[in-house]
Write a protein that holds these residues in place. Structure first.
Motif, short mmCIF file in Angstrom:
data_model
loop_
_atom_site.label_atom_id
_atom_site.label_comp_id
_atom_site.label_asym_id
_atom_site.label_seq_id
_atom_site.Cartn_x
_atom_site.Cartn_y
_atom_site.Cartn_z
N UNK A 1 -1.02 -4.38 -15.54
CA UNK A 1 -2.20 -4.08 -14.71
C UNK A 1 -2.05 -4.67 -13.31
N UNK A 2 -2.30 -3.85 -12.29
CA UNK A 2 -2.22 -4.33 -10.91
C UNK A 2 -2.87 -3.30 -9.98
N UNK A 3 -3.13 -3.72 -8.76
CA UNK A 3 -3.64 -2.83 -7.73
C UNK A 3 -2.64 -2.78 -6.58
N UNK A 4 -2.70 -1.72 -5.80
CA UNK A 4 -1.83 -1.60 -4.63
C UNK A 4 -2.21 -2.66 -3.59
N UNK A 5 -1.19 -3.07 -2.84
CA UNK A 5 -1.43 -4.03 -1.77
C UNK A 5 -0.71 -3.55 -0.50
N UNK A 6 -1.36 -3.73 0.64
CA UNK A 6 -0.73 -3.53 1.94
C UNK A 6 -0.08 -2.15 2.03
N UNK A 7 -0.88 -1.10 1.80
CA UNK A 7 -0.36 0.26 1.73
C UNK A 7 0.25 0.75 3.04
N UNK A 8 -0.08 0.10 4.14
CA UNK A 8 0.53 0.51 5.41
C UNK A 8 2.03 0.26 5.43
N UNK A 9 2.53 -0.54 4.46
CA UNK A 9 3.97 -0.82 4.36
C UNK A 9 4.67 0.07 3.34
N UNK A 10 3.96 1.12 2.87
CA UNK A 10 4.55 2.08 1.94
C UNK A 10 5.65 2.89 2.64
N UNK A 11 6.70 3.23 1.89
CA UNK A 11 7.78 4.05 2.45
C UNK A 11 7.98 5.30 1.59
N UNK A 12 8.81 6.22 2.07
CA UNK A 12 9.09 7.44 1.33
C UNK A 12 10.24 7.26 0.34
N UNK A 13 10.38 8.21 -0.56
CA UNK A 13 11.41 8.13 -1.61
C UNK A 13 12.81 8.13 -0.99
N UNK A 14 13.03 8.92 0.05
CA UNK A 14 14.37 8.97 0.64
C UNK A 14 14.78 7.61 1.19
N UNK A 15 13.88 6.93 1.86
CA UNK A 15 14.19 5.58 2.35
C UNK A 15 14.45 4.63 1.19
#
Length: 532
Positions: free
Chosen positions: A454-468
């Motif tokens: 169990x967890x929640x997302x954190x700091x979504x502005x640092x999400x990247x794409x699958x290719x990266x």
């Protein structure tokens, strides 16, 4: 010249999609269509047809502890199922009862509780036989009285270390609970036989292959002392080490650096390479030992533990490593640690003129925007942990208490490094992370959460794409290892390391990725793992 293997499937080379790869002597000789590939084979060629499954370059781990991981799997008390100190004591008691006659008991994977561990708790199991239990992050250790006596742990340590590293009770007496350098040093003193070390490595190799890992970085190769290096060398010499292993060792003085360069000259080969030195700059947030620029919220005036703060020596080490064609790999969790290490390494790199030393910082929980930019400018590789990005309940509570809500929310930048032009690589730090999972790492890099707890997302502005994310576990990691001309993508002339999954990571729904099934792992053109 006929080929040893022809590999068929939905192949993603990293740059394009193809139908076939031909392999000779473990090296890729052709990448392209089935029509042409079939002209290069004969009746002696092994056909590996994976049908509609998806084939990728061999995945790589940027920072782990394979030898301890294998040792935990085969020879240690595993405390992973516990949640409280009482649980850990009971698990240890049961293990000791089921494995009588040992002269020393070691355990791993306990997590922090609201209580503080004491030697007396473990003395209830045995007052005479040493017991040493290491935390999941490897930065703290819990000893019984016999272990304290065995290692000569007494009040003299307080002359060198603070009570955040050598913990004491209300009366100032040592509790048997140590963190950072004194804890890490103890593990290197726990004697393991050569046979046990070799077997531990083989266990680790088998597990890595079962997780789609074809090359891995050992972030402290002498975890059990110099015999650890010999174990790698012995297995590679005997042809039993097929997991390409790149390694650093923690150093404290110039002699350590020179000794490591000497060992690299003696032992480095195709499957085992000592690539550099490691420096522990600070500790970890959960142990209250990460080096911060701003004080801890729960302890005004306290900025954490400076595990290594000799600036001139770090500059010297970096220059010396460069002279011996080695790099510097720094453990940096807090922004204070990052700034200190970056100041020193940038000065050394300017002095040597080598901006391609492949120096790296691992973990990077808290980094200022200015230092993210500077790391890219100086080509210092960010080795980041996607699996640590979520708000996991027990961990996040400590982060909130120690860091405050703003710092806790903005931990673990990833996208910002890419935006500045840095080549990021991924790490699990396994067995510090409870799992080693490529699909979960890719998912966490995109969603900033995982699905195995169990967890929640954190700091979504640092999400990247699958290719990266795919680049971070293939070509970028090859670059970290100095092997980008041989590993990291599927091209003519490169090593035939591949992984086969039932999932199209680039085109399937992101929610399918955590459940991606590994079909096979291929090393040097040969199947080393098959999911039957």
């Amino acid at each position: 010249m006929s080929m040893d293997q022809i590999i068929l499937g939905n192949i993603f080379t990293l740059d394009r999609k193809v139908e076939a790869i031909c392999v000779k002597d473990g090296i890729i000789k052709y990448v392209g269509s089935k029509r042409v590939a079939h002209k290069l084979i004969d009746e002696n060629t092994e056909i590996l047809d994976f049908g509609d499954n998806f084939i990728y370059p061999g995945f790589m781990e940027g920072h782990a502890h394979g030898l301890p991981a294998g040792n935990i799997m085969g020879f240690s008390i595993d405390l992973m199922d516990g949640k409280t100190l009482e649980d850990y004591v009971e698990i240890t008691r049961k293990y000791v009862e089921e494995h009588p006659g040992r002269k020393f008991y070691v355990g791993n994977n306990w997590l922090f509780d609201n209580q503080k561990p004491t030697a007396s708790m473990l003395d209830e199991i045995s007052r005479d036989i040493p017991i040493a239990l290491t935390t999941q992050d490897g930065h703290s250790i819990w000893l019984n009285t016999a272990a304290m006596e065995h290692f000569g742990i007494d009040e003299k340590l307080l002359e060198t270390y603070s009570t955040n590293e050598v913990h004491v009770d209300e009366e100032g007496k040592l509790t048997g609970y140590l963190s950072e350098e004194p804890a890490i040093a103890i593990n290197s003193k726990i004697v393991k036989s050569d046979e046990e070390l070799r077997e531990s490595l083989l266990i680790w190799q088998e597990y890595a292959f079962s997780q789609g890992i074809t090359a891995a970085f050992d972030a402290h190769v002498a975890y059990f002392g110099y015999p650890s290096i010999k174990a790698y060398a012995d297995l590679s010499k005997a042809g039993k080490l097929k997991l390409r292993s790149y390694a650093v060792r923690t150093v404290k003085d110039t002699d350590d650096v020179l000794k490591l360069a000497e060992l690299a000259s003696e032992f480095n080969n195709e499957y085992f390479k000592i690539t550099g030195i490691k420096i522990f700059i600070d500790g970890v947030v959960e142990a209250h030992t990460a080096w911060l620029l701003d004080e801890y919220c729960d302890q005004p005036g306290y900025f954490g533990v400076k595990s290594f703060d000799d600036y001139d020596k770090l500059v010297e080490f970096t220059k010396l490593a460069n002279e011996h064609n080695m790099n510097v790999h720094c453990h940096t969790v807090g922004d204070g640690a990052v700034k200190f290490a970056l100041d020193a390494l940038s000065e050394a790199q300017i002095a040597t003129g080598n901006m391609d030393q492949r120096n790296a910082f691992a973990h990077l929980q808290i980094v200022t925007p200015e230092d993210i930019k500077r790391m890219a400018e100086y080509n210092i590789i960010p080795v980041v942990p996607p699996l640590w990005t979520p708000k996991e309940e027990s961990q996040y509570k400590l982060e909130l208490a120690y860091l405050g809500s703003d710092r806790a929310e903005n931990c673990y930048p990833i996208k910002s490094f890419i935006d500045e032009g840095a080549k990021i690589t991924f790490h699990s730090d396994y067995p510090v992370s409870s799992i080693l999972s490529i699909p979960q790492s890719i998912y966490a890099a995109v969603k900033r959460k995982h699905t195995f707890s169990p967890c929640e997302s954190r700091n979504l502005k640092e999400s990247i794409g699958v290719m990266d994310a795919l680049k971070a576990i293939t070509i970028n990691t090859a670059y970290q290892f100095g092997q980008e001309d041989r590993l990291g993508s599927l091209e003519i002339g490169k090593v035939a390391n591949m992984v086969v999954y039932d999932t199209d990571f680039l085109n399937d729904d992101i929610e399918k990725i955590p459940d991606a099934k590994l079909i096979s792992t291929i090393v040097d053109g040969e199947v080393v793992y098959k999911n039957i």
